[in-house]
Design an enzyme around this catalytic site. Structure first.
Site, PDB file in Angstrom:
ATOM      1  N   THR A   1      -3.432  -6.731 -17.135  1.00  0.00           N
ATOM      2  CA  THR A   1      -4.350  -6.849 -18.267  1.00  0.00           C
ATOM      3  C   THR A   1      -4.707  -8.300 -18.560  1.00  0.00           C
ATOM      4  O   THR A   1      -3.906  -9.211 -18.304  1.00  0.00           O
ATOM      5  CB  THR A   1      -3.688  -6.228 -19.524  1.00  0.00           C
ATOM      6  OG1 THR A   1      -4.425  -6.607 -20.695  1.00  0.00           O
ATOM      7  CG2 THR A   1      -2.264  -6.699 -19.720  1.00  0.00           C
TER       8      THR A   1
ATOM      9  N   TYR B   1       3.310  -6.512 -25.465  1.00  0.00           N
ATOM     10  CA  TYR B   1       2.629  -5.761 -24.396  1.00  0.00           C
ATOM     11  C   TYR B   1       2.246  -6.702 -23.245  1.00  0.00           C
ATOM     12  O   TYR B   1       2.562  -6.429 -22.078  1.00  0.00           O
ATOM     13  CB  TYR B   1       1.376  -5.091 -24.987  1.00  0.00           C
ATOM     14  CG  TYR B   1       0.437  -4.555 -23.949  1.00  0.00           C
ATOM     15  CD1 TYR B   1       0.788  -3.462 -23.162  1.00  0.00           C
ATOM     16  CD2 TYR B   1      -0.809  -5.144 -23.744  1.00  0.00           C
ATOM     17  CE1 TYR B   1      -0.079  -2.981 -22.193  1.00  0.00           C
ATOM     18  CE2 TYR B   1      -1.676  -4.667 -22.778  1.00  0.00           C
ATOM     19  CZ  TYR B   1      -1.305  -3.582 -22.006  1.00  0.00           C
ATOM     20  OH  TYR B   1      -2.157  -3.115 -21.045  1.00  0.00           O
TER      21      TYR B   1
END
Ligand code: UFG
Length: 333
Positions: free
Chosen positions: A124, A148
């Site tokens: 990501t 995350y």
């Protein structure tokens, strides 16, 4: 067809999820057989349409090895399964590290034991962290802001170590904002609870939820709202096919941004939703959301140079139109 996968099995870990189900469809469209591994904690069995599935939780090391052993002749593995909700990660880092990092370690160990040597990993843009340098290049320092992002970076680094020590061939795809839905309307974004801008705004436009909130209208951007790089999920799926092709041609290691290079603000998303649906999106300006960065958009050049990938389906209009088609069907509008 981009790349002939006929006769090849691809293990898709997280194949019941939003991006995973689109990856499975792209594999099948290119002649391959996607075998989904999922614990169906957030994925859906009804989204597994193009091959068989195995219910398995990566945190269970023995079960993971056992399930991989059943499919040890696979050509490659795609790893998409993870906890993704940024806000939950801040409150439950232990759960995030266990599910994402321990899970990935168990997956890598199973692959190593079975000499499965080709991996495409879903990472990501959240691994980069706050920066004013836009567009983002892959060489940019990675200093993730959220738990995350930290878990995804830890996995990226584990994979690099496996490449160096054990000869794993891999491509890490750093997705920007996945959005839109398959053109058929049969699969799309279905998170529970939903936290993403586009499905929330469509739900507000359709009257299924009240006014939505726009988190932060005082950012240093032209209209005061955050800017993101929205890439159609069908394009993300295609990037995986380009990845298989590149590995077959001899690419053994790469980190690649998967974005369009275009930044779009939250209010521009709402305007396009009003144009496409003909419905008003009711919203209130709300305080900034913890963990949000002001602007994030990709430099997509490396994806083009290394993988031959460019986004084809990611006009904002097509993203909103396909998302709307999917949700109208899902919500029986
Ligand atoms: N937003 C709102 N209101 C909402 C929901 C979102 O204003 O109800 C705003 C957010 O504050 C942000 C923008 O819309 O400014 C986009 O938010 P999303 O939650 O849709 O997407 P994110 O950019 O936060 O997250 C996505 C992926 C993550 C990934 C991240 C990287 O979902 O998995 O991009 O930036 F880590």
């Amino acid at each position: 067809m981009d790349y002939d996968l006929t006769g090849k099995t691809i293990i898709v870990v997280g194949g019941g999820g939003y991006i995973g189900s689109h990856v499975c469809k792209a594999i099948a469209d290119n002649g391959g057989l996607p075998v989904t591994f999922d614990n169906f904690g957030s994925g859906h069995t009804h989204a597994v349409k193009w091959g068989p599935y195995e219910t398995v939780d990566l945190r269970d090391k023995a079960a993971t090895l056992g399930t991989f052993t059943k499919h040890k002749d696979a050509h490659a593995v795609v790893h998409l399964a993870s906890s993704i909700e940024v806000g939950i990660g801040e409150k439950d880092p232990a759960g995030f590290y266990e599910n994402n990092v321990i899970g990935a370690l168990n997956l890598l160990e199973a692959m190593r034991a079975l000499e499965l040597n080709n991996l495409i990993f879903s990472s990501t843009c959240a691994t980069y962290g706050e920066t004013n340098q836009m567009p983002l290049l892959e060489s940019h320092i990675q200093n993730p802001f959220s738990v995350y992002g930290k878990t995804k970076l830890a996995i990226e680094q584990m994979i690099q170590s496996y490449h160096k020590a054990y000869g794993l061939s891999y491509i890490t795809l750093r997705y920007f904002n996945a959005s839109g839905a398959d053109v058929s309307g049969e699969i799309g974004e279905e998170h529970e609870p939903e936290t993403h801008l586009i499905p929330i705004a469509l739900a507000s436009a359709s009257g299924l939820r009240g006014k939505m909130k726009i988190f932060g209208t005082d950012y240093d951007t032209p209209d005061g709202t955050c800017i993101r790089d929205y890439i159609h999920v069908t394009d993300i799926a295609e990037a995986h096919i380009c990845g298989f092709k590149s590995i077959a041609k001899g690419l053994t290691q790469a980190e690649v941004n998967i974005g369009t290079g275009q930044g779009v603000s939250n209010l521009e998303i709402l305007q396009m939703i009003e144009r496409v649906t003909g419905r008003h999106v009711p919203y209130d300006a709300a305080p900034r959301r913890d963990g949000d960065l002001t602007r994030l958009y990709a430099d997509p050049q490396r994806a083009k140079d290394l993988l031959g990938f460019t986004a084809q389906h990611s006009s904002l209009k097509n993203i909103i139109q396909t998302a709307w088609n999917f949700h109208s069907k899902q919500w029986n509008l």
